[in-house]
Enzyme design. Structure first.
Site, mmCIF file in Angstrom:
data_model
loop_
_atom_site.group_PDB
_atom_site.id
_atom_site.type_symbol
_atom_site.label_atom_id
_atom_site.label_comp_id
_atom_site.label_asym_id
_atom_site.label_seq_id
_atom_site.Cartn_x
_atom_site.Cartn_y
_atom_site.Cartn_z
ATOM 1 N N GLU A 113 47.202 39.881 42.389
ATOM 2 C CA GLU A 113 46.742 41.641 42.058
ATOM 3 C C GLU A 113 45.438 41.579 43.564
ATOM 4 O O GLU A 113 44.947 40.490 43.232
ATOM 5 C CB GLU A 113 46.231 40.634 40.604
ATOM 6 C CG GLU A 113 44.903 40.960 39.332
ATOM 7 C CD GLU A 113 44.032 41.750 40.068
ATOM 8 O OE1 GLU A 113 43.867 42.228 40.924
ATOM 9 O OE2 GLU A 113 43.082 41.088 40.188
ATOM 10 N N CYS A 123 37.166 43.696 41.276
ATOM 11 C CA CYS A 123 38.276 43.981 41.658
ATOM 12 C C CYS A 123 38.897 45.604 40.809
ATOM 13 O O CYS A 123 39.411 46.986 41.300
ATOM 14 C CB CYS A 123 39.697 43.428 41.383
ATOM 15 S SG CYS A 123 40.122 43.235 40.227
ATOM 16 N N LYS A 158 44.433 26.882 45.359
ATOM 17 C CA LYS A 158 43.115 26.466 45.786
ATOM 18 C C LYS A 158 42.406 28.098 45.781
ATOM 19 O O LYS A 158 42.722 28.884 45.825
ATOM 20 C CB LYS A 158 43.688 27.070 47.471
ATOM 21 C CG LYS A 158 42.688 26.769 48.398
ATOM 22 C CD LYS A 158 42.465 27.978 49.739
ATOM 23 C CE LYS A 158 42.241 29.037 49.809
ATOM 24 N NZ LYS A 158 41.491 28.857 49.563
ATOM 25 N N TRP A 205 36.190 34.201 44.561
ATOM 26 C CA TRP A 205 35.177 34.147 44.246
ATOM 27 C C TRP A 205 34.745 34.806 43.336
ATOM 28 O O TRP A 205 33.461 33.733 42.648
ATOM 29 C CB TRP A 205 34.580 34.092 46.027
ATOM 30 C CG TRP A 205 34.603 35.361 46.614
ATOM 31 C CD1 TRP A 205 35.553 34.894 48.042
ATOM 32 C CD2 TRP A 205 33.409 35.879 46.370
ATOM 33 N NE1 TRP A 205 34.703 36.281 48.495
ATOM 34 C CE2 TRP A 205 34.198 37.058 47.354
ATOM 35 C CE3 TRP A 205 33.084 36.506 45.237
ATOM 36 C CZ2 TRP A 205 33.361 37.995 47.612
ATOM 37 C CZ3 TRP A 205 32.282 38.124 46.001
ATOM 38 C CH2 TRP A 205 32.835 37.996 46.824
ATOM 39 N N ASN A 206 34.713 36.150 42.738
ATOM 40 C CA ASN A 206 34.103 37.211 41.856
ATOM 41 C C ASN A 206 34.161 36.488 40.424
ATOM 42 O O ASN A 206 33.305 36.504 40.042
ATOM 43 C CB ASN A 206 34.757 38.005 42.184
ATOM 44 C CG ASN A 206 35.874 38.602 42.204
ATOM 45 O OD1 ASN A 206 37.400 37.548 42.249
ATOM 46 N ND2 ASN A 206 36.276 39.719 41.011
ATOM 47 N N GLY A 234 43.093 38.689 45.157
ATOM 48 C CA GLY A 234 41.987 38.687 46.468
ATOM 49 C C GLY A 234 42.553 40.249 46.936
ATOM 50 O O GLY A 234 43.058 40.876 46.638
#
Length: 478
Positions: free
Chosen positions: A252, A286, A177, A153-154, A230
């Protein structure tokens, strides 16, 4: 700041938008207020089966589509992103929280990714091996097949494009998704692809209960590749599911970015660069700079300068042009950061700035600086993923490198030094998939993006991103 959340939420399956009728829903929240603003339909197992069937049909057709035609769709999508930048950025801010300048920059980078991959469509080359006259041995690179892609979501616009662009450029179909928490951004990106002429069977967009969706898609023999962005724990769980069918994977995962600041750096420039970089997207990145290791000779000046700049940041609604940092993306994150701060200070870290929630509404947390953080603190070992900077000292180059490599993560690292010999040594010895020296930019459309160790494997972006969606075939003819 009373902007309207006007994303048209739905599932996109076989070229059709499907709404909430007959499906469970979940609310998409505004992080600045905590209030719900739209209901997102969640896919059923029948929906997922339909998406899988469409993906197989889409792959059969798309792989046979001339590269120039694929490129035209990607180029047109990039144009639509640029034309709709204000709308896309508004949706992203209202559901993720980042400030408008960052959201618009995200749209611009996503469009550049599409332009790059459009050009790369026509540069998927094989080779002919030398053989005796009358015979041939050829090495071919062909699309791996339908892809299941899951993203965080970032960066709700860029992450979606980063999955779609290389798969489509390579000739694969894809079921994506995105995060249910930032669904509107993904939906609006998919509408750009649809309006650009992408056939409906080629790309599907679904939302749902994450565990159910991932298990269903990864158990299907139709799915030939997994691409995931994620956390490390979720990535490991998905890899175990993918192993059952020997599925290709690109992972990732999380990081814990070390920042090595040496006493010969340009201190003011380094501070200005790092403070802005640390708190972009409220630290929910991340590749965020996280563990700031500063050489003894400049440590006190660095800590004071970093804290002063941090305290001057204006935190507020991302739709407010005066805001320099928005809220965190969901209700979980402020609590998590508060726990990290409490643990570190209990173990002797000094609080130089921030350290607490900001206001009563929404998911705001003050940009926070901790000094002399002990290695045993949780935040020094677990990815904080928030607006918290951890400062500690080092004496020698060897000490700094050892601390940088201490953790099992290896995504991004940053170094600031004017010594050329040291720059080369750091580039060789630091265990990270991406290293920035005297700057903080790691993402370019033409360069690979990815980590090593528990931060994952495989690359996105650059020619390597498309190569990850190809299989190698050798043909021998006599």
């Amino acid at each position: 700041m009373n902007a309207t959340y006007d994303a048209r939420l739905g599932l996109y399956i076989a070229g059709e938008w499907l709404g909430a009728t007959g499906r469970d829903t979940r609310d998409v929240l505004n992080p600045a207020t905590g209030a719900g603003q739209a209901a997102l339909p969640l896919a059923t197992e029948d929906d997922l089966d339909r998406a899988l069937a469409a993906s197989q049909r889409g792959f059969d057709a798309w792989r046979a589509t001339p590269p120039a035609e694929r490129a035209a769709v990607l180029t047109r999508t990039a144009q639509l992103l640029r034309e709709r930048v204000d709308h896309l950025a508004r949706v992203a801010t209202l559901e993720q929280g980042k400030i408008q300048a960052e959201a618009k920059g995200e749209v611009a980078f996503a469009a550049a990714l599409l332009d790059f991959h459009a050009a790369e469509c026509q540069r998927v080359y094989g080779r002919v091996l030398p053989r005796p006259a009358g015979s041939r041995s050829m090495v071919l690179h062909q699309p791996v097949g339908p892809v299941a892609a899951f993203c965080a979501w970032n960066f709700p616009i860029m992450n979606v494009v980063r999955k779609l662009a290389p798969a489509l450029a390579a000739g694969c179909s894809i079921i994506i998704k995105p995060s249910e928490e930032t669904a509107g951004s993904a939906v609006e990106v998919m509408r750009c692809f649809q309006d650009a002429g992408l056939p409906g069977d080629v790309a599907q967009c679904v939302f749902g209960v994450p565990d159910m969706v991932s298990r269903h898609l990864l158990a299907s023999p139709i799915t030939r590749k997994l691409s995931f962005t994620g956390s490390v724990p979720v990535g490991k769980a998905l890899m175990k599911l993918a192993a059952d069918t020997m599925m290709r994977t690109t992972m990732e995962l999380g990081g814990h970015g070390p920042v090595l600041v040496f006493d010969d750096c340009d201190l003011d420039r380094t501070l200005d660069t790092l403070v802005a970089h640390k708190f972009r997207n409220a630290g929910q990145v991340c590749v965020a700079a996280t563990r700031f290791q500063v050489q003894d000779g400049i440590y006190d000046r660095f800590a004071a300068g970093f804290a002063a700049r941090t305290r001057a940041l204006r935190v507020g609604d991302g739709m407010d042009a005066a805001s320099q940092m928005g809220p965190m993306a969901n209700a979980r994150r402020p609590d998590a950061i508060a726990e990290f701060v409490g643990d570190a200070t209990a173990q002797g870290a000094r609080l130089l700035a921030g350290g607490d929630r900001d206001g009563d509404a929404g998911f705001f947390f003050q940009p926070t600086v901790l000094s002399d953080v002990p290695t045993a603190a949780r935040a020094m070992n677990e990815e904080p993923f928030g607006p918290i900077a951890l400062l500690s000292r080092f004496a020698t180059d060897e000490d700094a490198i050892a601390e940088a490599n201490r953790l099992p993560f290896g995504l991004a690292a940053y170094c600031f030094t004017e010594n050329g010999r040291r720059q080369n040594m750091l580039g060789d010895t630091i265990e990270a998939g991406m290293i920035a020296i005297n700057n903080v930019r790691l993402s370019y459309p033409d360069s690979p993006f990815g980590g090593i160790k528990e931060s994952g494997h495989g690359s996105e972006d650059g020619p390597e991103g498309i190569a990850a969606h190809l299989v190698t075939k050798t043909v021998h003819i006599s």
